[in-house]
Design an enzyme around this catalytic site. Structure first.
Site, PDB file in Angstrom:
ATOM      1  N   THR A 125     -52.381  29.230  23.382  1.00 16.01           N
ATOM      2  CA  THR A 125     -52.548  29.800  24.719  1.00 16.01           C
ATOM      3  C   THR A 125     -53.588  30.919  24.707  1.00 16.01           C
ATOM      4  O   THR A 125     -53.766  31.604  23.691  1.00 16.01           O
ATOM      5  CB  THR A 125     -51.213  30.373  25.228  1.00 16.01           C
ATOM      6  OG1 THR A 125     -51.414  31.125  26.426  1.00 16.01           O
ATOM      7  CG2 THR A 125     -50.566  31.288  24.190  1.00 16.01           C
ATOM      8  N   ASP A 126     -54.229  31.119  25.847  1.00 18.37           N
ATOM      9  CA  ASP A 126     -55.171  32.232  25.961  1.00 18.37           C
ATOM     10  C   ASP A 126     -54.461  33.583  25.937  1.00 18.37           C
ATOM     11  O   ASP A 126     -55.088  34.626  25.757  1.00 18.37           O
ATOM     12  CB  ASP A 126     -56.024  32.104  27.228  1.00 18.37           C
ATOM     13  CG  ASP A 126     -55.212  32.053  28.523  1.00 18.37           C
ATOM     14  OD1 ASP A 126     -53.968  32.076  28.466  1.00 18.37           O
ATOM     15  OD2 ASP A 126     -55.837  31.967  29.595  1.00 18.37           O
ATOM     16  N   GLU A 127     -53.137  33.572  26.079  1.00 18.73           N
ATOM     17  CA  GLU A 127     -52.390  34.830  26.094  1.00 18.73           C
ATOM     18  C   GLU A 127     -52.432  35.558  24.752  1.00 18.73           C
ATOM     19  O   GLU A 127     -52.122  36.753  24.677  1.00 18.73           O
ATOM     20  CB  GLU A 127     -50.947  34.593  26.532  1.00 18.73           C
ATOM     21  CG  GLU A 127     -50.840  34.141  27.977  1.00 18.73           C
ATOM     22  CD  GLU A 127     -49.417  34.132  28.499  1.00 18.73           C
ATOM     23  OE1 GLU A 127     -48.675  35.091  28.229  1.00 18.73           O
ATOM     24  OE2 GLU A 127     -49.050  33.156  29.172  1.00 18.73           O
ATOM     25  N   TYR A 153     -43.563  36.475  23.644  1.00 15.37           N
ATOM     26  CA  TYR A 153     -44.063  35.093  23.690  1.00 15.37           C
ATOM     27  C   TYR A 153     -45.450  34.987  23.080  1.00 15.37           C
ATOM     28  O   TYR A 153     -45.689  34.194  22.159  1.00 15.37           O
ATOM     29  CB  TYR A 153     -44.091  34.573  25.127  1.00 15.37           C
ATOM     30  CG  TYR A 153     -44.998  33.375  25.307  1.00 15.37           C
ATOM     31  CD1 TYR A 153     -44.737  32.189  24.622  1.00 15.37           C
ATOM     32  CD2 TYR A 153     -46.134  33.438  26.110  1.00 15.37           C
ATOM     33  CE1 TYR A 153     -45.583  31.089  24.743  1.00 15.37           C
ATOM     34  CE2 TYR A 153     -46.976  32.352  26.242  1.00 15.37           C
ATOM     35  CZ  TYR A 153     -46.698  31.178  25.561  1.00 15.37           C
ATOM     36  OH  TYR A 153     -47.540  30.097  25.679  1.00 15.37           O
ATOM     37  N   LYS A 157     -46.831  33.069  19.572  1.00 15.70           N
ATOM     38  CA  LYS A 157     -47.882  32.043  19.547  1.00 15.70           C
ATOM     39  C   LYS A 157     -49.053  32.480  18.659  1.00 15.70           C
ATOM     40  O   LYS A 157     -49.628  31.662  17.926  1.00 15.70           O
ATOM     41  CB  LYS A 157     -48.367  31.750  20.967  1.00 15.70           C
ATOM     42  CG  LYS A 157     -47.349  31.053  21.855  1.00 15.70           C
ATOM     43  CD  LYS A 157     -46.988  29.660  21.345  1.00 15.70           C
ATOM     44  CE  LYS A 157     -48.114  28.664  21.563  1.00 15.70           C
ATOM     45  NZ  LYS A 157     -47.703  27.288  21.173  1.00 15.70           N
TER      46      LYS A 157
END
Length: 339
Positions: A125-127, A153, A157
């Protein structure tokens, strides 16, 4: 070609399965899913009778079960969508995210080392990059942007991504990683922004918006994401990270207003609620690398994709209404309980 797709009863995983069975009908797709609250077996009902498809209820943290499946199926490629992915839930219960997203990834890669594979692909994810300031629209996430996480979260990741790259360097495992912006489209769990707003609009319920709704996200139609992963696992370079973005930056409040207009609902339904803890302000991906190397570009304009998405939720009310009621969690038992 045998491909194991983990988390395939979830939103993006299921769309990827549909895409691959259509694009590569000669491939065998094995879906592995634990069927937590975000996994819905009924999503896969249209492919359950496909002879090229198999569903297995399994936790990726269950090492013995994962090894047994690898030995039985002899997979060529693993695409790992399996993850706890709801930020708000990670703030409440971080440990679940650490177990699934980090330990589960390690178990899968250990199975790959033991039984051999052509490619292990980690869907990220870009997060993991944190966020960008709203007053710097010239800034974008590239593959070289330092990891700077904001939530349990995104931390889980990012940890998994680092572990994947470590397995590549230490063991020579043939890996790749994709980091994607926010997806939207059919079969998205109604807890997420777009399906939540659609469902609440149709039920004339309040439309909750964090803070002032100024947070910006880069929206990508799910089919475009599936095409990107297909390209990466077949043509992407081993050991590389590829950013997948839609060039569709939108404020959350503007998304909500677009759907109010499309569904003929008053903006008076919008209710501003207390902001999420550590809420990232802006995500924006630079997908130059995947475009230059693999020729990928998003094909779906947001105005087209959002209309298709809204129409899908209008045409498939039973799917999301059973989720809201909780009845969907009984589907597995009705399908497999007596088998």
């Amino acid at each position: 070609m045998n491909i194991i797709v983990t988390g395939g009863a979830g939103f993006i995983g299921s769309n990827f399965i549909f895409y691959m069975l259509k694009k590569h009908p000669q491939y065998r797709i094995i879906c592995l899913d634990k069927l937590t609250y975000a996994g819905n077996l009924s999503t896969l009902s249209s492919v359950m009778d496909n002879p090229q498809f198999r569903f297995v209820k399994l936790d990726i943290c269950d090492r013995n079960a994962v090894y047994d499946l690898f030995e039985e199926e002899n997979p060529d490629i693993i695409v790992n969508f399996a993850a706890e992915s709801h930020v708000d839930r990670s703030i409440e219960e971080p440990e679940i995210f650490l177990n699934t997203n980090i330990i589960g990834t390690a178990v899968l890669m250990d199975a790959c080392r033991k039984y051999g594979i052509q490619r292990y692909h980690q869907v990220s994810t870009d997060e993991v990059y944190g966020d960008l300031p709203l007053d710097r629209p010239d800034l974008f996430f590239t593959e070289e942007t330092p990891i700077h996480t904001s939530s349990p979260y995104s931390s889980s990741k990012a940890s998994a991504d680092l572990l994947v790259l470590a397995y590549y360097r230490t063991y020579g495992l043939p890996v790749s990683i994709s980091r994607c912006s926010n997806n939207y489209g059919p079969y998205q769990f109604p807890e997420k922004l777009i399906p939540l707003i659609i469902a609440n609009c149709l039920n004339d319920k309040s439309l909750p918006v964090y803070g002032e709704g100024l947070n910006v996200r880069d929206w990508l139609y799910v089919d475009d994401h599936c095409k990107a992963i297909d390209l990466i696992i077949h043509k992407g370079r081993i050991g590389e990270v590829y950013n997948v973005g839609g060039h569709n930056e939108m404020k959350n409040i503007d998304i909500v207003k677009i759907m109010c207009e499309a569904l003929g609902k008053s903006e008076n339904l919008i209710t501003y609620v207390a902001d999420r803890k550590g809420h990232d302000m802006r995500y924006a991906i630079d997908p130059t690398k995947i475009h230059d190397e693999l020729g990928w570009l998003p094909e779906t304009k947001f105005e087209d994709g959002i209309q298709k998405t809204i129409q899908w939720y209008l045409d498939n009310r039973q799917w999301w209404e059973t989720i809201i009621s909780g009845e969907y969690q009984n589907y597995y038992e009705s399908m497999y309980g007596d088998r």
